[in-house]
Design a protein around this motif. Sequence first.
Motif, short mmCIF file in Angstrom:
data_model
loop_
_atom_site.label_atom_id
_atom_site.label_comp_id
_atom_site.label_asym_id
_atom_site.label_seq_id
_atom_site.Cartn_x
_atom_site.Cartn_y
_atom_site.Cartn_z
N ALA A 35 -17.31 4.48 -5.59
CA ALA A 35 -16.06 5.09 -5.10
C ALA A 35 -16.25 5.57 -3.68
CB ALA A 35 -15.65 6.25 -6.01
N ALA A 36 -15.24 5.36 -2.87
CA ALA A 36 -15.24 5.91 -1.51
C ALA A 36 -14.97 7.41 -1.58
CB ALA A 36 -14.19 5.21 -0.66
N SER A 37 -15.31 8.09 -0.53
CA SER A 37 -15.10 9.54 -0.49
C SER A 37 -13.86 9.84 0.35
CB SER A 37 -16.32 10.24 0.13
OG SER A 37 -16.11 11.63 0.22
N LEU A 38 -13.02 10.74 -0.15
CA LEU A 38 -11.81 11.17 0.55
C LEU A 38 -11.86 12.68 0.71
CD1 LEU A 38 -8.88 10.91 1.64
CD2 LEU A 38 -8.11 11.02 -0.75
N SER A 39 -11.56 13.15 1.89
CA SER A 39 -11.46 14.59 2.10
C SER A 39 -10.20 14.89 2.90
CB SER A 39 -12.69 15.14 2.83
OG SER A 39 -12.81 14.56 4.11
N LEU A 40 -9.67 16.09 2.68
CA LEU A 40 -8.45 16.54 3.38
C LEU A 40 -8.80 17.66 4.33
CD1 LEU A 40 -5.95 16.63 0.37
CD2 LEU A 40 -6.06 14.90 2.18
N PRO A 41 -8.05 17.79 5.43
CA PRO A 41 -6.97 16.88 5.84
C PRO A 41 -7.53 15.62 6.48
CG PRO A 41 -7.24 18.61 7.46
CD PRO A 41 -8.18 18.94 6.34
N VAL A 42 -6.70 14.57 6.53
CA VAL A 42 -7.08 13.36 7.25
C VAL A 42 -6.62 13.49 8.69
CG1 VAL A 42 -7.02 11.93 5.19
CG2 VAL A 42 -4.94 12.19 6.56
N SER A 43 -7.19 12.70 9.57
CA SER A 43 -6.84 12.80 10.99
C SER A 43 -5.57 12.04 11.32
CB SER A 43 -8.00 12.28 11.85
OG SER A 43 -8.28 10.93 11.52
N GLY A 44 -5.22 11.08 10.49
CA GLY A 44 -4.01 10.29 10.71
C GLY A 44 -3.73 9.46 9.48
N MET A 45 -2.53 8.89 9.40
CA MET A 45 -2.17 8.11 8.22
C MET A 45 -3.02 6.85 8.11
SD MET A 45 -0.13 10.17 6.99
CE MET A 45 0.34 9.27 5.52
N ALA A 46 -3.62 6.42 9.21
CA ALA A 46 -4.51 5.26 9.15
C ALA A 46 -5.71 5.53 8.25
CB ALA A 46 -4.98 4.88 10.55
N ASP A 47 -6.08 6.80 8.09
CA ASP A 47 -7.20 7.13 7.20
C ASP A 47 -6.86 6.81 5.75
OD1 ASP A 47 -8.47 8.02 9.43
OD2 ASP A 47 -8.35 10.16 8.94
N PHE A 48 -5.59 7.05 5.36
CA PHE A 48 -5.16 6.66 4.01
C PHE A 48 -5.05 5.15 3.90
CE2 PHE A 48 -3.23 11.05 3.60
CZ PHE A 48 -3.99 11.42 2.50
N GLU A 49 -4.50 4.51 4.93
CA GLU A 49 -4.34 3.06 4.90
C GLU A 49 -5.70 2.36 4.77
OE1 GLU A 49 -2.49 -0.65 4.93
OE2 GLU A 49 -1.66 1.35 4.66
N ALA A 50 -6.73 2.96 5.34
CA ALA A 50 -8.07 2.36 5.30
C ALA A 50 -8.68 2.37 3.91
CB ALA A 50 -8.98 3.07 6.29
N ILE A 51 -8.09 3.14 2.98
CA ILE A 51 -8.59 3.16 1.59
C ILE A 51 -7.51 2.72 0.61
CG2 ILE A 51 -10.41 4.86 1.95
CD1 ILE A 51 -8.48 7.01 0.95
N GLU A 52 -6.43 2.12 1.12
CA GLU A 52 -5.38 1.63 0.23
C GLU A 52 -5.96 0.63 -0.78
OE1 GLU A 52 -1.04 -0.25 1.11
OE2 GLU A 52 -2.74 -1.58 1.55
N GLY A 53 -5.70 0.87 -2.05
CA GLY A 53 -6.19 -0.02 -3.09
C GLY A 53 -7.60 0.27 -3.56
#
Length: 841
Positions: free
Chosen positions: A321-339
């Motif tokens: 699993a990739a690691s996610l932490s908040l806040p993100v710096s931009g919406m591209a950070d979410f797009e980079a883990i889409e799916g």
Amino acid sequence: MDYITIREWTIKRHNLAIALSALLASGAANADIIISEYIEGSSNNKAVEFFNAGSTEVDLSTYVLEIYSNGDTEAGNTVPLEGTLPANGIFVVAHPQASAEIQAAADKTGNLYYNGNDALVLKNGTAVVDSMGQVGVDEDWASEGVAMAEQTLRRKDSIISGDTDPSDAYQPHVEFDTFARDSFGDLGQHLGYGASEPEPEPEPAPEFGACGDSATLISAVQGAGFSSPMVDSEVVIEAIVTADHQGGSGSLGGFFLQEEDADQDGDASTSEGIFVYHQDTQVEVGDRVRLAGTVSEYYDSTQISNLTGITVCASGESVSAASLSLPVSGMADFEAIEGMLVTVSHPVVVTNTDTLGRYGEFWVAKERLYTPTQVAAPAENNDVNIALNAFLIDDARSGSNPESVPFPAGDLSALNPLRLGTEITNPTGVINYSFSEYRLVPTADLQYVATNPRTEQPELAAEGDLRIASFNVENFYNGDGQGGGFPTDRGADSVAEYDRQLAKLVAAIIGLNADIVGLNEIENDGFGEDSAIAQLTAEVNAQSEAEWDFVVFEGADYVGGDSITNALMYRTDRVAETGTAVFTTDAPFDFGNRPPIAQTFHDLVNEDEVTVIVNHFRSKGGCSDNAAAGDQESGDGQGCWNATRVAAAETLLSWIEGNPTGRDVTDVLIIGDLNAYGMEDPIQALIDGGMTDLKLAELGAENYTYVYEGLAGSLDHALASESLTAKVVAVANWHINADEPTVFDYNIEYKSEFNQNNFYNADPYRSSDHDPVVVAIATEAGDTGDNDGGDPDVDEGGSAPPAEEEVPNLDHATTSGSFPVWLGLSTLLLALTRRRLKVTR
């Protein structure tokens, strides 16, 4: 609720006539630009096509499309056109988040926020060129199967000039033909003009091959941007199933794949996961699957669909699993883990459950998010970017109003809530993008920590011997007071909803264990036995062991001219009225700000007097063009009508100085919904005028009574004069409403019979959208000198305690069990006397 996006529109007929006359007076144009196609599709699939039916080139820089929403007579959104349009030329405006197919045909994106009941007017300067719908009318325009809602409409070939009267009755079938929702194939073409070049021959499909053969990497399919660089390409991929949602109707209709760890490209900007829309082949989590299909963007979510081949190569495999932490710096950070499969690297807290019951989703963030002006002075551009600080957790089911919501554990119900502030420990799931939001779909059970549990009473239950509460009852209306008259201006739509609302409010008022309760947003229908305040008080009396009464403003049929008003209830075994109940409708309380009400009370133990003033300042929403500069939205976080609220605060202070109740009392308490957060100008004006912000002093800046779109803050306040401040022993916000799912309220819309029962309980929780505020006071011995209906020890010769004897505080946790004998007898005598003298109102 009386706040921000909920606007109070009462459009008088003469105003409507004036507005429409002005629109027509602008003049009909003879220009040849017409609306040739209108798309109102799913999600954000909206576009408007314009066609130059004339014989000369037209400068579009003077043209603007105006959108009139929900019957408004003023345009809510405008989209200026641009450039020049040759004869028979076509210009397309698209919603900025419309599908890729629409975007490909668009010349410009703009604020195309409309639905089938919103009128469109094309103007050249001030002259009307064309229109759709009827300005000033809120209607889903449809005729003979042609509708402006959820259809694509194309102008009939015979129509070469626009509808220049936007006020006339509108029948779309007269000039438009209808096509299926999300039909985009003709966009950018009209009357044979604008046809695109023929599509090039597609690349041949890749060979499917065998398991283990070379394949396209998911990272290459996803690319580094928000859309795949391989849209419409046929690809073969081989990867591991991380989540299976093939469950038929109501499911996502497919599964998620993630590239094996060894095949990941190491580029943080490209996702290693993808959704596959396919239900015909059963797969399981851990399967290594090889498949061939077409890359597409489904409402901006990259996926593979239209499979031409699929095989399960192996089972029991896993990926990291990739690691996610908040806040993100931009919406591209979410797009980079889409799916992708992700684990959040820290606990999260629940911040918004507005759509939990409706769609099975809720918002989480790293910590509680506060409205900026609750914790810091107003400033330009101080908004919290919720999108970077939070994401949705979703049940991965389509549809609405499910009878089973899987959050929290054991499924959501009125007795099993998911409250804001609840902590979830490092959730794990796949990141999906749908309905314009990134959302985590759990792949493992969520681990909840009840960091913000319900309480049965405010967290100062036994403190003080006089307790005063403020409570916004969210539009409590009782119809005609005789079981009819529904729906009303606000509040309950039926007697069934009224009964549900009443039961919750009564439970909340009794649970407050207060002696005096100031109310906001109660129906302004007088004080007779059929009035809202009379029937609320009667039901509290029926359910409580205490005896309650309400303040009447003698000689007044109503309090001001608004549909809602302020009110005061009190326990007659604890306090008595000693002043003259008054209110003022002087400016700025003549419109917008509701009239403040005031009454002076004394407690029956010490005869200590306090004047209570209940307020409801003007809401933050609905700026109008003719509002003064200080009332316009300035961008500093205070919303509309700030100057009006400041004027209310300053005028209120002057009113108080005049002892409006006729009692010369220094102990004054200002309570109510001031529609201003803790650090905003109206609150500061009261502080500058000598009042103490009790909640700031006792609870700190991070306190709240209201949550809007996931941001918490206090709109409900308690401010005390200097002498009263010294007597305050405790202050509390009782979090029975703001932290509770909206679906628990009294409303029955959008709820099956099962959900009407499952999500409702006759308890205090979600009795309103605001939390009550409670102030506990230690009174001091004194003599009001005016005991009409007051202390029987003075009025009727009772035996008062010796002067040197300390009078104990009342124990609000036990109602009467801790009373001294002499006080119990005298209170009983008073109660009997009041019952003999009480008249029916």
